[in-house]
Design an enzyme around this catalytic site. Structure first.
Site, mmCIF file in Angstrom:
data_model
loop_
_atom_site.group_PDB
_atom_site.id
_atom_site.type_symbol
_atom_site.label_atom_id
_atom_site.label_comp_id
_atom_site.label_asym_id
_atom_site.label_seq_id
_atom_site.Cartn_x
_atom_site.Cartn_y
_atom_site.Cartn_z
ATOM 1 N N HIS A 106 -24.151 8.495 10.439
ATOM 2 C CA HIS A 106 -23.644 8.797 11.785
ATOM 3 C C HIS A 106 -24.480 9.887 12.428
ATOM 4 C CE1 HIS A 106 -21.444 12.564 10.661
ATOM 5 N NE2 HIS A 106 -21.204 11.928 9.532
ATOM 6 N N ASP A 108 -23.384 11.703 15.274
ATOM 7 C CA ASP A 108 -22.609 12.786 15.876
ATOM 8 C C ASP A 108 -22.389 13.894 14.855
ATOM 9 O OD1 ASP A 108 -20.779 10.981 14.447
ATOM 10 O OD2 ASP A 108 -19.193 12.289 15.211
ATOM 11 N N ASP A 139 -25.167 16.827 7.440
ATOM 12 C CA ASP A 139 -24.077 15.913 7.762
ATOM 13 C C ASP A 139 -24.145 15.511 9.226
ATOM 14 O OD1 ASP A 139 -21.700 14.499 7.790
ATOM 15 O OD2 ASP A 139 -20.432 16.283 7.756
ATOM 16 N N GLU A 174 -18.076 9.570 14.050
ATOM 17 C CA GLU A 174 -17.440 9.746 12.750
ATOM 18 C C GLU A 174 -16.667 11.051 12.667
ATOM 19 O OE1 GLU A 174 -16.787 10.859 8.593
ATOM 20 O OE2 GLU A 174 -18.030 11.913 10.056
ATOM 21 N N GLU A 175 -17.246 12.112 13.222
ATOM 22 C CA GLU A 175 -16.577 13.414 13.159
ATOM 23 C C GLU A 175 -15.362 13.482 14.089
ATOM 24 O OE1 GLU A 175 -17.324 15.164 10.848
ATOM 25 O OE2 GLU A 175 -19.467 15.287 10.454
ATOM 26 N N HIS A 439 -19.919 21.196 8.067
ATOM 27 C CA HIS A 439 -18.805 21.569 8.948
ATOM 28 C C HIS A 439 -18.677 23.079 9.123
ATOM 29 C CE1 HIS A 439 -16.324 17.566 8.601
ATOM 30 N NE2 HIS A 439 -17.630 17.339 8.587
#
Length: 471
Positions: A106, A108, A139, A174-175, A439
């Site tokens: 992903h 995003d 990520d 996705e996030e 994150h």
């Protein structure tokens, strides 16, 4: 589908290692370019950045020369007229009876949070100490570039001998909950159908040891509002006789855990499975546990993270410290994020938590549940040929035997993949190590892990290309 395999020629794999090494500077440069695009799917952020991010990924896919078609697409969110965020779908048809592989990642990213907590700007890629720092560096823009770099290397070595079918799906939300994911799969099922699916959005045991993720916890996230008054009152005038919402919230939330910090909700289950060695010292180093703070839970540390449920309060709406006054609060809202053990249905886990909270509401506090978001966990069938081929590629790509991992986090959309493509073997891999801080501020990618991940995927693609298939 039955298949027969022949090993990839040794000269191909020797040339492949050289191609991966030669392509690494360009791969890292392109990764830096992606990190500079602050593509965040939350509506509060500039949505044109996601469009730029999707376009950049599409251009990288076209430049590999591998795909027959590359498109930027959106799908509707189920039961709404709203379109989801832009995704990239690139496809190449299989030739000469070869299998097809679907590569997922992903583009995003999470919001950066407080810029002051970053040692360097979150969207300015910075290399130091063998790591690349920046939001999305691990990520999951590294997952995108692992796919692209592996395809570049394989294409340069195999040339016209590349018969493998390849689809690449790079999601854009996705996030933000993969809100249009299920619809995207249905709308593009024929283009996405594959014998094996690589989900490059997980991690490894450590920076040297690769991991194949074979279990993921599910999730149950919701907002809980707790009310005890129809208006605020003076804490001196009525305190001691009137329960305020904060008092009720503290008393209620404390019932979710026992004295050891383990989840104390009847109906939430655990999985019984072995875990590799992992000690408290490693946990302290990787999680940043303060010297005087003790771990919570019981049994092996990894079983607590991989195979047991957890409950975390991730947000609270109440009067801030700066605005505090001598007032009894009429209501408090909290966000509760539960991780559900692999094998338990997320709906069942949520219902158990809701029933527990209602049964334990102190002083007759009024509870309201909203914004419920559920995702089931995942258990891999490890008996398939693609799983064994992936383990072998990891061993050769990293130079270290892989381990089967459980992951405490959740990737709820995998349940959609299983439902839409039940015959596909799903391989959950990734480039993160325990110090990646995905994150969090100062997210980073371990560069040697990235190189090994690219080598691994290039080997996997080459060996799959040598595999014949027949219906």
């Amino acid at each position: 589908m039955t298949s027969s395999a022949s090993p990839a020629p040794a000269e191909h794999e020797s040339a492949l290692a050289e191609a991966v090494a030669l392509g690494m500077p360009a791969a890292l440069s392109d990764l830096g370019g992606l990190v500079r695009i602050p593509g965040i799917a939350w509506p509060a952020f500039d949505q044109t950045a996601l469009e730029r991010s999707a376009d950049a990924v599409a251009e990288l896919a076209r430049d590999t020369g591998v795909f027959d078609e590359v498109r930027v697409l959106r799908a509707h969110i189920d039961d709404t007229d709203e379109l989801g965020q832009p995704a990239v779908l690139a496809t190449r048809a299989a030739r000469n009876g070869r299998p097809t592989i679907l590569l997922y990642a992903h583009h995003d990213v999470q919001p950066p949070g407080d810029d002051a907590l970053w040692d360097t700007p979150p969207f300015e890629p910075t290399v130091r100490g063998g790591r690349l720092y920046g939001r999305g560096a691990a990520d999951d823009k590294a997952g995108i570039m692992a796919h692209i770099a592996a395809l570049r290397a394989v294409s340069s070595v195999l040339g016209d001998d590349l018969d493998l079918g390849v689809a690449m799906f790079i999601e854009g939300e996705e996030e933000y909950g993969s809100r249009s994911f299920a619809r995207f799969l249905r709308d593009n099922a024929d283009a996405l159908r594959a014998d094996a699916i690589v989900v490059a959005d997980s991690g490894n045991l450590d920076a040297r040891t690769p991991g194949l993720t074979v279990s993921l916890r599910g999730n149950a996230r919701f907002t809980l509002r707790i009310r005890t008054l129809d208006h605020a009152s003076h804490s001196g005038m009525f305190g001691g006789a009137v329960p305020d919402a904060m008092m009720a919230a503290v008393r209620l939330l404390a019932t979710l855990w026992d004295a050891d910090g383990a989840v104390a909700v009847d109906g939430m289950t655990a999985r019984d499975a072995d875990t590799p060695p992992y000690d408290e010292e490693t946990l302290r180093d990787e999680a940043g546990l303060l010297p005087g703070t003790t771990p919570i839970g019981r049994d092996s540390i990894l079983s607590r993270i991989w195979h047991k449920p957890s409950i975390t309060v991730t947000g609270i709406d109440a009067t801030s410290v700066a605005a505090a006054s001598n007032t009894l609060l009429p209501e408090v809202s909290v966000v509760i994020s539960a991780r559900v053990a692999p094998g338990q249905n997320a709906e069942d886990a949520y219902r158990a938590i809701e029933a527990h909270l209602r049964a334990n509401a102190p002083f007759g506090a009024e509870l309201t549940f909203s914004d419920i978001d559920l995702g089931d966990g995942f258990l891999v069938d490890t008996s398939g040929w693609a799983v064994e081929m992936t383990r072998e590629a990891m061993a050769d790509g990293y130079g270290v035997a892989p381990v089967d991992l459980g992951v405490g986090g959740s990737i709820p959309f995998i349940a959609d993949l299983v439902r839409e493509f039940p015959e596909a073997q799903i391989l959950v891999t990734g480039v993160e190590d325990p110090h990646a801080r995905a994150h969090s501020p100062n997210e980073s990618l371990h560069l040697e892990t990235f190189r090994n991940a690219v080598r691994t995927e290039a080997l996997l693609l080459t060996r799959m290309n040598a595999r014949g298939s027949a219906s």
